[in-house]
Each structure stands twice: as structure tokens, then as C-alpha cells.
Write a protein that holds these residues in place. Structure first.
Motif, short mmCIF file in Angstrom:
data_model
loop_
_atom_site.label_atom_id
_atom_site.label_comp_id
_atom_site.label_asym_id
_atom_site.label_seq_id
_atom_site.Cartn_x
_atom_site.Cartn_y
_atom_site.Cartn_z
N ASN A 139 -31.55 4.18 56.26
CA ASN A 139 -30.40 4.94 55.71
C ASN A 139 -30.81 5.97 54.65
OD1 ASN A 139 -31.13 3.25 53.61
ND2 ASN A 139 -29.07 2.44 53.23
N TRP A 140 -32.08 6.35 54.63
CA TRP A 140 -32.54 7.27 53.58
C TRP A 140 -31.91 8.66 53.74
CZ3 TRP A 140 -38.58 6.44 53.20
CH2 TRP A 140 -38.83 5.10 52.86
N LYS A 141 -31.64 9.24 52.58
CA LYS A 141 -31.06 10.59 52.54
C LYS A 141 -32.14 11.61 52.24
CE LYS A 141 -27.37 13.24 50.29
NZ LYS A 141 -26.19 13.17 49.39
N ASN A 215 -27.24 0.20 49.00
CA ASN A 215 -26.12 1.10 49.28
C ASN A 215 -24.80 0.48 48.81
OD1 ASN A 215 -24.56 3.15 50.27
ND2 ASN A 215 -24.96 2.72 52.44
N PRO A 216 -24.64 0.35 47.48
CA PRO A 216 -23.45 -0.36 46.96
C PRO A 216 -22.13 0.33 47.28
CG PRO A 216 -24.67 0.72 45.19
CD PRO A 216 -25.53 0.81 46.41
N HIS A 217 -22.16 1.63 47.50
CA HIS A 217 -20.91 2.36 47.75
C HIS A 217 -20.70 2.66 49.24
CE1 HIS A 217 -20.58 2.70 43.45
NE2 HIS A 217 -21.74 3.36 43.38
N ASN A 218 -21.55 2.04 50.07
CA ASN A 218 -21.42 2.16 51.52
C ASN A 218 -21.39 3.62 51.99
OD1 ASN A 218 -21.34 0.90 54.01
ND2 ASN A 218 -19.10 1.03 54.13
N GLU A 219 -22.35 4.39 51.46
CA GLU A 219 -22.47 5.79 51.86
C GLU A 219 -23.27 5.87 53.16
OE1 GLU A 219 -23.22 8.50 48.32
OE2 GLU A 219 -23.70 6.54 47.49
N TYR A 221 -25.76 7.96 53.91
CA TYR A 221 -27.19 8.06 53.56
C TYR A 221 -27.34 7.97 52.05
CZ TYR A 221 -27.22 10.12 58.25
OH TYR A 221 -27.03 10.35 59.60
N VAL A 222 -28.42 7.31 51.61
CA VAL A 222 -28.67 7.16 50.17
C VAL A 222 -30.14 7.41 49.88
CG1 VAL A 222 -26.78 5.54 49.71
CG2 VAL A 222 -28.98 4.67 50.50
N SER A 223 -30.43 7.67 48.63
CA SER A 223 -31.82 7.95 48.24
C SER A 223 -32.71 6.74 48.52
CB SER A 223 -31.91 8.31 46.76
OG SER A 223 -33.26 8.36 46.35
N GLY A 224 -33.82 7.00 49.18
CA GLY A 224 -34.80 5.93 49.44
C GLY A 224 -35.97 5.98 48.49
N SER A 225 -35.80 6.70 47.36
CA SER A 225 -36.94 6.95 46.47
C SER A 225 -37.58 5.66 45.96
CB SER A 225 -36.53 7.83 45.30
OG SER A 225 -35.56 7.19 44.50
N LYS A 226 -36.81 4.60 45.90
CA LYS A 226 -37.36 3.31 45.48
C LYS A 226 -38.56 2.91 46.34
CE LYS A 226 -35.88 -1.55 45.17
NZ LYS A 226 -34.75 -2.48 45.32
N TYR A 227 -38.60 3.42 47.58
CA TYR A 227 -39.63 3.00 48.54
C TYR A 227 -40.69 4.07 48.80
CZ TYR A 227 -36.19 -0.64 49.24
OH TYR A 227 -35.32 -1.68 49.03
#
Length: 560
Positions: A139-141, A215-219, A221-227
Motif C-alpha cells: 500500500n505504499w504511496k 494505515n490507521p485512516h484506511n487510506e 496509499y500511505v507512506s512506506g518510509s518506515k520500510y
């Protein structure tokens, strides 16, 4: 503290497309840079950082490279580039090139081969994955909106692109790919360049599993920068790069590292770890962003800026080294963002420059900063060229339900094209940048704001920068002294003390449009020797127990 030439230098960033056009095609070029080298030498510049001039389809203005060892036609030829390097060195200046190896262009020969088949020898140069349940692998943006994955029907798989879909990410897990990069770096270093600015270099190591991001807000795509930010093998890769390439040359390295924190930066820049010399961190660039990110505007609280700059000054002191900047090709103009680009443009630009150049670290000047160039407000979205701006507008206005006016306001404040309008050389048509039609419109204020005017006015921002640079070269305390913030909770002034042996430097700046009364902290032991620089005519009284600071005033005192 160990002395190094790159600690004592001033860097000037050239965005070649917008610097100077020598042949009238509307695009800045290498010969144009050559013609303006004396301008930079007279300013006092030691090092030129050249944004990409490599072969590129220009989806992201040259940060999508299709051939790392060729020059883009519209900038000139390799012979032109060789002459540029020679002329820079003839003036006792140095050249650092952009190294863009988190991703290439999708038109690079490696990717052209990679997408042909799953068993192609270049397949593993990039990050390919099958889809999941008919959707993207995760789901990465993308940084430039939408999914970070692009489906390729030829092999029925997706490739990862943290940036544009024309910028597929390179797979640094592959030792063959790393070796190709190292050989390319050696090729440029053997030509005689003096180092690299490394684009988003802390993104090159990804968590191998490439999991979905929270993805707490169920978007969608979300930022995958953590990975992929400061990933599991990043230090190993940079130490290998240093061992195989950088350690063999006397060069300067600075890594652009979005999201890096002080603790990680200590690792990246600690000389004993043999990685890099400096990083570009972005924390201070995000202080005027709301919870929804860059385009969510909020006023800057000066206390946040003071806390952040102080954290980096103290955190890296005696361990690594800071890069000092308030704007670049990806950021709005600093006088528009942090100063006042109308009534107090000149004094506020000088104040910001004083604040920055008196800190510990290597200062970076972005082209036009030294003459006080400002943000632009194009009336139509069609006048903008930046992929980030255009994709965001499409997502929010055309496909979403946000208002045109609100989104345009965010673009006026934060858009990257603010920094990319052509350099304003004089008051002639197109600011003297080109005799043709410029690739992006010139800021109409070029009649008042231009280099020719600035050079002719002894009280200009340009001449103030020359003096700041001269002072830095004549006073070790400015380069090597330690740092102490004064009055951390004051909302109007940013003041700090530098100390080296018996010498002290007191820097006082007013960030407001009002007069502010300032007095020396009662516990500060400081006796003035002389005033080093200030952006107003001198205050007659130098009573540190009560100074009336005028709007955006900056004063620097040397003392003991």
C-alpha cells in the motif's frame, strides 16, 4: 576538532536549467555556467554543486537519469562539461556532482533490459514483485502521489518507484548493481570532480519483505518510509561505497537524507565509521507543515526553529558535521518563507543569511538567494512545470474535492517551482536569462531584483553575502566554535553564542517586523571587542544590557 577544506568552504548550488542560457533555446546550459564563473568567484564561492546534467527524459528535471556517463543534449556536450571543470579548477574552485542512485530513469538501458523478462540478467537490478489479489504488492504511496508501484504487462509484475513511475528504484541488494554504481562513481572521480551530493541516499536499503505500511485512516496509499528510510543495510552499503570508492580520493560527500534524525546522522557523519561527511536533514524544513504534510500550511513558530537548529548544532558537534541551508531546488525561497519579501526583503534576507552563516557547519547558497530572489505566483496551474505540483493538483482538485484557490495557495507557499524560475541577471527581457522563450516563466520582479543591480549597490544583499563569506574565512570561531542557544523561549529573537578557546561570538537576530528590546542574559560573561557585521547602519550605543533591535535586524559581536 580536525580541520578539513570542506568544513571551511562555501558551497553554491547551481540548478543548470535555470541558471544562464548561452544559446537562446530558453534552457540554461553548461556554457552559460562557464560564462558566469567569475560572478561566483567574486562572490567568494569555493565549491559548486551542480544539479544533474546527465542524459535524462526530464520527467523530474534531470533526477531521472537514463545514462550516468553522458550529458543531456540541451545542456551541451561532454567536451563542454570538461571545459567547465577545467575553468572551475582554474579559478581555485571545486565541483561536486549530483549522484542519483536510489533510482534511475525507466529509459536507462538497465531498466529497458530488466522489464523484458523475469530471467533477464538485469531483472534483479530493480525491485519487481507480483501483485496481491489483483492489486499492488503493498500500500505504499509515491512521493509524487498515487501508488509507489507500476504494473508492467510484459511480465505481469509491478516495479517499485518511490518517486515518479519513470523513476524505478534500483535494487541495492544486488552486488552487481552496486558494483556498476561504484564503477560509475570512479569514472567521474577520475575525471577530476571533487565529490558528490547524494540524492535521497538513505532510501537505498529497503526492508526485504516490503510489508504494508500502517494505515490507521484506511487510506488507499500511505507512506512506506518506515520500510525504506535508513533501512537495515544502509550503513553497510555506505561503508562499502566508502571502502571501494570514496576513500581512494580526497573528496567531499553530502547525503540528502529525508527523515533522518540526529542519532542516525551521527552514524552517517562520524569519521570513524567511514561513511559520509555531511547529511542534508529536513526537520527544519517541515516545521511549517501541518499533520497532513507539506501542503498542509501552518505558521512557523520561531521557538521550534531555534530548538531544531540547536539540536543539530549540539548533537553533531565534535562527532559529525552539519550542512547549513534554508532553501534549495526542492524548497521555496527563504526570504519569502522565513523573512518578509516585500517591505523588508533586503534586511530580512540579510538577517537570515547572518543567522545561517554564523552557525557551525558548511553553508550552502542556492542560486539567486544571494540577490534575494523571491517566490513566484503563477496565475494558472498550466504555468507550473514541476511533476510534484502537477500530480498533487490533479489528485486534490481534478480528482478530489479540494478547492482550486486553497491548493494554489499551498503551491504559492511550498511549491518547488518557486526555486526554479530563471536566475535574474539584469533588468532586460527575461531578466537576462535567455534571448529566447524561457522553459519556465521568469519572476516579473526581475526589473527590481537582479544581479546587475545588486552588484552596483554597495548596500545590497549580494555584497552582504560577500562580507559574510570573507568573515567566515578569516575567523576560525565561525567555522569551529561550539554553540549555545540564548533565550530558547523568546518568540521574537534567535540569539546564540559561539565559543572557541578564549574567543566568543554573539549573534543576535530579530525575526519580526517590530522593534524589539534585547538585553544580555545576566549569567552571560561577554565583553565586546568589536562588531563584526550587521544589516543596519550601526547602533551608536553598544550597551548589551539594552539593545533596540529594528525590524529583522541582525548583529554579530566578537568578544571575550
Amino acid at each position: 576538532m580536525e580541520r578539513h577544506w570542506w568544513k571551511e568552504s562555501i558551497v553554491y548550488q547551481i540548478y543548470p536549467r535555470s541558471f544562464y542560457d548561452s544559446n537562446g533555446d530558453g534552457i540554461g546550459d553548461i556554457n552559460g555556467i562557464i560564462q558566469k564563473l567569475d560572478y561566483l568567484k567574486n562572490l567568494g564561492i569555493d565549491i559548486i554543486w551542480l544539479s544533474p546534467v546527465y542524459q535524462s527524459p526530464n520527467d523530474d528535471n534531470g533526477y531521472d537519469i537514463s545514462d550516468y556517463q553522458a550529458i543531456l543534449d540541451e545542456f551541451g556536450t561532454m567536451d563542454d562539461w570538461e571545459l567547465l571543470l577545467k575553468e572551475i579548477h582554474n579559478r581555485d574552485m571545486k565541483l561536486i556532482m549530483d549522484l542519483v542512485v536510489n533510482h534511475s530513469s525507466d529509459e536507462h538501458k538497465w531498466f529497458v533490459e530488466s522489464r523484458k523478462s523475469k530471467d533477464n540478467s538485469y531483472r534483479d537490478y530493480y525491485i519487481w514483485r507480483p501483485g496481491k489479489n489483483g492489486k499492488e504488492p503493498n500500500n505504499w504511496k509515491s512521493t509524487f502521489s498515487g501508488s509507489a508501484w507500476k504494473y508492467d504487462p510484459q511480465t505481469d509484475e509491478y516495479y517499485l518507484h518511490i518517486f515518479s513511475e519513470k523513476q524505478p528504484d534500483l535494487n541495492w541488494e544486488n552486488p552487481k548493481l552496486r558494483n556498476e554504481v561504484y564503477n560509475m562513481m570512479k569514472w567521474w572521480l577520475d575525471k577530476g570532480i571533487d565529490g558528490f551530493r547524494m540524492d535521497v541516499i538513505n532510501f537505498i536499503s529497503k526492508v526485504p519483505e516490503l510489508p504494508d505500511a500502517p494505515n490507521p485512516h484506511n487510506e488507499k496509499y500511505v507512506s512506506g518510509s518506515k520500510y525504506f528510510k535508513d533501512g537495515p543495510r544502509i550503513h553497510e552499503f555506505l561503508q562499502e561505497m566508502n571502502r571501494e570508492v570514496l576513500s581512494k580520493y580526497n573528496v567531499m560527500t553530502v547525503g540528502e537524507m529525508p527523515g533522518v534524525n540526529v542519532e542516525e546522522a551521527k552514524k552517517y557523519t562520524n569519521p570513524s565509521r567511514n561513511e559520509l561527511q555531511m547529511v542534508f536533514q529536513f526537520e527544519h524544513m517541515d516545521l511549517d507543515s501541518g499533520p497532513r504534510g507539506k501542503w498542509d500550511l501552518k505558521p512557523l513558530d520561531l521557538r521550534d526553529l531555534k530548538e531544531n537548529i540547536s539540536k543539530w548544532q549540539i548533537g553533531l558537534h565534535g562527532i559529525g558535521w552539519n550542512s547549513l541551508y534554508l532553501n534549495n531546488h526542492d524548497q521555496p525561497r527563504m526570504v519569502s518563507r522565513f523573512g518578509n519579501d516585500k517591505e523588508y526583503r533586503v534586511v530580512s534576507a540579510k538577517m537570515l543569511a547572518t543567522l545561517l552563516h554564523m552557525l557551525q557547519g558548511t553553508p550552502y547558497i542556492y542560486q539567486g538567494e544571494e540577490i534575494g530572489m523571491t517566490n513566484i505566483q503563477f496565475e494558472s496551474i498550466d504555468d507550473y512545470k514541476d511533476i510534484e505540483i502537477l500530480n498533487m493538483y490533479k489528485e486534490k482538485v481534478i480528482e478530489g474535492n479540494e478547492s482550486h484557490d486553497e491548493v494554489m495557495q499551498a503551491i504559492y507557499v511550498k511549491g518547488r517551482d518557486n526555486a526554479r524560475t530563471p536566475f535574474q541577471w539584469n533588468d532586460e527581457k527575461n531578466g537576462g536569462f535567455t534571448t529566447g522563450e524561457p522553459w519556465i516563466k521568469v519572476n516579473p520582479n526581475y526589473k527590481e531584483i537582479n544581479a546587475e543591480e545588486a552588484i552596483s549597490d554597495p548596500d545590497s544583499i549580494y555584497h552582504y553575502y560577500r562580507e559574510l563569506i570573507r568573515l567566515r574565512k578569516n575567523h576560525d570561531i565561525i567555522v569551529y566554535g561550539d554553540y549555545q542557544l540564548l533565550y530558547p523561549d523568546d518568540q521574537d529573537t534567535f540569539c546564540y553564542l559561539r565559543t572557541l578557546n578564549e574567543e566568543k561570538l554573539l549573534v543576535i537576530t530579530n525575526f519580526t517586523e517590530d522593534e524589539v528590546t534585547w538585553s544580555k542574559p545576566s549569567d552571560l560573561d561577554f565583553t565586546i571587542s568589536n562588531k563584526l557585521i550587521g544589516n543596519y547602519e550601526s547602533n551608536e550605543s553598544i550597551d548589551l544590557n539594552k539593545i533596540t533591535l529594528r525590524p529583522f535586524e541582525a548583529i554579530v559581536y566578537l568578544g571575550k
